[in-house]
Scaffold this active site. Structure first.
Site, mmCIF file in Angstrom:
data_model
loop_
_atom_site.group_PDB
_atom_site.id
_atom_site.type_symbol
_atom_site.label_atom_id
_atom_site.label_comp_id
_atom_site.label_asym_id
_atom_site.label_seq_id
_atom_site.Cartn_x
_atom_site.Cartn_y
_atom_site.Cartn_z
ATOM 1 N N HIS A 149 -4.369 13.800 1.141
ATOM 2 C CA HIS A 149 -4.720 12.863 2.213
ATOM 3 C C HIS A 149 -3.610 12.798 3.261
ATOM 4 O O HIS A 149 -3.864 12.861 4.469
ATOM 5 C CB HIS A 149 -4.977 11.481 1.613
ATOM 6 N N GLU B 244 -9.088 4.117 -2.987
ATOM 7 C CA GLU B 244 -7.786 3.905 -3.627
ATOM 8 C C GLU B 244 -7.975 3.274 -4.997
ATOM 9 O O GLU B 244 -9.044 2.753 -5.312
ATOM 10 C CB GLU B 244 -6.911 2.958 -2.790
ATOM 11 N N TYR C 105 1.106 5.633 -0.404
ATOM 12 C CA TYR C 105 0.537 6.743 0.386
ATOM 13 C C TYR C 105 0.800 8.009 -0.401
ATOM 14 O O TYR C 105 1.323 8.977 0.118
ATOM 15 C CB TYR C 105 1.282 6.731 1.730
ATOM 16 N N LYS D 185 -5.751 -2.515 9.638
ATOM 17 C CA LYS D 185 -5.959 -2.627 8.187
ATOM 18 C C LYS D 185 -6.239 -4.060 7.745
ATOM 19 O O LYS D 185 -6.875 -4.269 6.715
ATOM 20 C CB LYS D 185 -4.685 -2.186 7.451
ATOM 21 N N ASP E 206 0.847 -1.187 0.000
ATOM 22 C CA ASP E 206 0.000 0.000 0.000
ATOM 23 C C ASP E 206 0.884 1.239 0.000
ATOM 24 O O ASP E 206 1.725 1.410 0.886
ATOM 25 C CB ASP E 206 -0.909 0.003 1.232
ATOM 26 N N TYR F 101 0.112 1.726 15.653
ATOM 27 C CA TYR F 101 0.909 1.936 14.439
ATOM 28 C C TYR F 101 2.339 2.404 14.683
ATOM 29 O O TYR F 101 3.153 2.366 13.760
ATOM 30 C CB TYR F 101 0.185 2.865 13.462
ATOM 31 N N GLN G 152 -5.755 1.391 14.622
ATOM 32 C CA GLN G 152 -4.543 1.888 13.957
ATOM 33 C C GLN G 152 -3.795 2.918 14.808
ATOM 34 O O GLN G 152 -2.563 2.866 14.930
ATOM 35 C CB GLN G 152 -4.961 2.510 12.621
ATOM 36 N N THR H 113 -4.847 6.549 -0.244
ATOM 37 C CA THR H 113 -6.126 7.256 -0.340
ATOM 38 C C THR H 113 -5.998 8.481 -1.244
ATOM 39 O O THR H 113 -5.076 9.287 -1.081
ATOM 40 C CB THR H 113 -6.581 7.674 1.068
ATOM 41 N N ARG I 269 -0.301 13.969 13.835
ATOM 42 C CA ARG I 269 0.873 14.741 14.239
ATOM 43 C C ARG I 269 0.629 16.203 13.874
ATOM 44 O O ARG I 269 1.150 16.695 12.869
ATOM 45 C CB ARG I 269 2.136 14.252 13.484
#
Lengths: 428, 428
Positions: B131, B198, B126, B250, B124, B241, B237, B357, B140
């Site tokens: 996104h 996606e 990113y 996921k 996957d 994570y 998550q 995403t 964050r």
């Protein structure tokens, strides 16, 4: 040369395959690990069991009628016990099967040993608490163990396309690397290539998608355990890993030893689970009296480094680390299976769970990576032939070994997991 | 009912399968996407190509002699072009093949459409910069996009055992969740269940382990593109994570649409690569004039949410988001392939690369997840029937759709990717 019968053997403990009966054999009749082998590169894999210096071809021995390891692994517990009993009784000194089975024995040295099975998904855990603390300190000096660490077995998905059979060599990977003092990354071969001393846990019985596996049933879903070296490029990893975890710093190669040592063979080597001081008790779904009392496995671990110069001089390599699964891991195999499936995730036959790096409590007590052993390369290892290593050099071979021994039980071993680093290839 | 010949058709642009010629068909003769289907659950998968409302059975049509999608996907570019040409010419209005091929047509509504191929590894990415910025801000606040983001396509490994065919329902996952105000986590069903809009890129031609794929050759290794919904449990998550990335948040389910739209079919919809303002130029291995000028793909994307109440009322669902692959992604498909293999990683036929995403530049311009659309659940969506959603509820169905259209080219579509949430199961 086939083994010769010996009337002095103890039929309960010893095999007519004499090399299985030596004190230092990894593969006595008490072990009987499963693997795949072939005699020529264009042949289909066959299923074998290691006994002494030999592999017993299960189809040739009349024990199975196919070459599909998944079918062996997904069999119900009773069927697996029956197969183990048939193997044990047929290989026992004095067995009537000997005449027939001698024709089904091949020297391990004469065959190619492959990955032990087809792997669908590979998950890497991070349950070596000493390793996580030490590495955490290097990546996040102020924050080595994150708050979630004591509550759940941290894990992430890995890549199966680059799983290598023991013995395979691979090229040093290229990747984006950002020197600490630079403004931007460069594309270059990794200069901080490392090993990771791990065990590989293989799923046997699958679960149904959507159905979690309770802790009490979890070990029934584990078929066996191998050695596992999750090679890591620390410089690539350091630059890429935030926020979603390791990727190309890991996915160039991971080496797997050929023999899956079954949970049955490991039964005599159970130990209480050791949780680091100050860790909370696990949540109920990850806790049981049995798991606390005997969920851990007393497996001794060893890492050898053989440089190209050593290989040329016929030197098997220096032992650079020794540790122990039960000392290193703060979660049990059963807890990994239960946690992995608690969200309904399907664990399929042949799926691989890496333990994460299994380091002892200090560098002196056996770190499972050079990142720890050399303090990030700053304190190179002094090797016996005068060479030094901060990280791995081209031509280096890493050998992982493991075994179980205790008073009153026959020692069993895992064989070895071996891999060699080739120079980086020219990019296209 | 089989289509009827119409002498008014344009043989260059139209098919004797009349439902392929309507303006809103996803599957005109210019598309010809590949997928797998069967008529009964105990049958082997067969290989088909979508045309209008039908699927053409490639074996029944005499175009292939097997049911192995991998063999179709790994064929050399010339062989793939030849197959596309044969399909295009045989389905064209006036083709002499019509009589023979009518018997090889099945209504899509009458067959089960499966995962388009066996998937070995799933990665996957990113690469949706909007996104990543918005989600980064929630996880964050002070540090939404990390320094590496502009330099490399961030990616991580996913799990293939829980890839679901479009239409499949799955249970809400349990997991460890730590409420912000609590001292310790609890085990509970996810309360922040989300979708991720996606695209799924499928590898055709594999590379050799150890050999990187140059950017100029990268698209030759891509077979086709599907819709992809990487369902995410945000509360699981968030707790698990760090430091190694998403895992059980996921790995409970990811839905894949049935039809792989080939790179050939997408050729008319190329666009220049859009890089966010302030991003550095890519390193040379990720850069070329062609990639800048036409490496992006103009694919329009849409998300529908149908609640259980809507389904009961016969309402197809509300469109909750619209975006576009080329607007959302800051790297091209070719760059993903090259970066993924730069360390020598083997990409195998059937491997899946998720785009990450694909959100537009703002909530109003189409966010690909509820995390963004509802500001982490704090600003629920108002649905047309008066219901509200912060995150997904049991019984909700999410439908992803995509299509390409521009002046002077025939519109092509991706079909749909559909999945429904069932209540959490009782734990064992």
């Amino acid at each position: 040369m086939k083994p010769i019968h010996d009337d002095t053997l103890d039929p309960q403990l010893e095999s007519w395959v004499l090399s299985a009966n030596t004190e230092d054999s990894d593969f006595p009749i008490q072990n009987l690990p499963f693997g795949r082998f072939r005699q020529k590169a264009d042949e289909a894999w066959r299923i074998g069991v290691a006994i002494g210096e030999y592999v017993l071809d299960l189809r040739a021995a009349g024990l199975i009628e196919h070459g599909d390891m998944q079918r062996v692994m997904q069999a119900a517990p009773l069927a697996q016990q029956a197969l183990r009993l048939a193997l044990s009784s047929g290989l026992r000194s004095g067995s009537a099967r000997r005449a027939a089975w001698e024709a089904a024995l091949l020297l391990q040295a004469d065959v190619e040993l492959g990955l032990p099975c087809e792997v669908g998904d590979y998950t890497d855990f991070y349950i070596g608490a000493h390793h996580a603390t030490e590495v955490g300190r290097q990546f996040r000096p102020d924050n080595p163990l994150l708050p979630n660490y004591q509550w759940l077995p941290i894990g992430y998905h890995g890549r199966t396309s680059t799983l290598l059979a023991s013995g395979a060599a691979f090229h040093r990977p290229y990747g984006q690397i950002k020197p600490a003092t630079a403004d931007m990354p460069v594309l270059a071969p990794s200069q901080r290539l490392d090993l990771e001393l791990e065990l590989g846990l293989f799923i046997g019985l699958p679960n149904t998608l959507g159905e979690a596996i309770a802790l009490q049933q979890a070990e029934q879903h584990l078929f066996g355990i191998t050695l596992f070296n999750d090679w890591s490029a620390r410089d690539i990893q350091a630059w890429e890993y935030q926020p979603l975890g390791p990727f190309l710093g890991k996915s160039f190669a991971s080496s797997v030893s050929p023999w899956m040592v079954t949970m049955q063979a490991l039964a005599p080597f159970r130990r209480p689970l050791l949780r680091p001081a100050g860790f909370a008790e696990p949540l109920p779904y990850l806790d049981s009296p049995d798991n606390r009392a005997s969920g851990a496995l007393d497996i001794q671990l060893e890492v050898l480094l053989q440089t190209a110069n050593m290989a040329q001089a016929g030197h098997a390599g220096d032992v650079i680390s020794r540790s122990n699964f039960a000392d290193a891991a703060c979660w049990t195999a059963a807890q990994l299976v239960t946690h992995h499936s608690i969200n309904g995730c399907a664990l399929r036959t042949g799926d691989l769970l890496g333990s994460g790096t299994l380091s002892g409590s200090s560098r002196e007590h056996g770190s499972g990576s050079l990142l720890e052993l050399t303090c990030g390369g700053s304190q190179p290892l002094q090797l016996s032939n005068g060479e030094q290593r901060g990280f791995l050099a081209d031509g280096d071979t890493i050998v992982l070994r493991a075994w179980c021994e205790r008073e009153g039980a026959q020692r069993i071993g895992f064989g070895e997991c071996r891999g060699t680093i080739l120079p980086a290839q020219t990019l296209p």
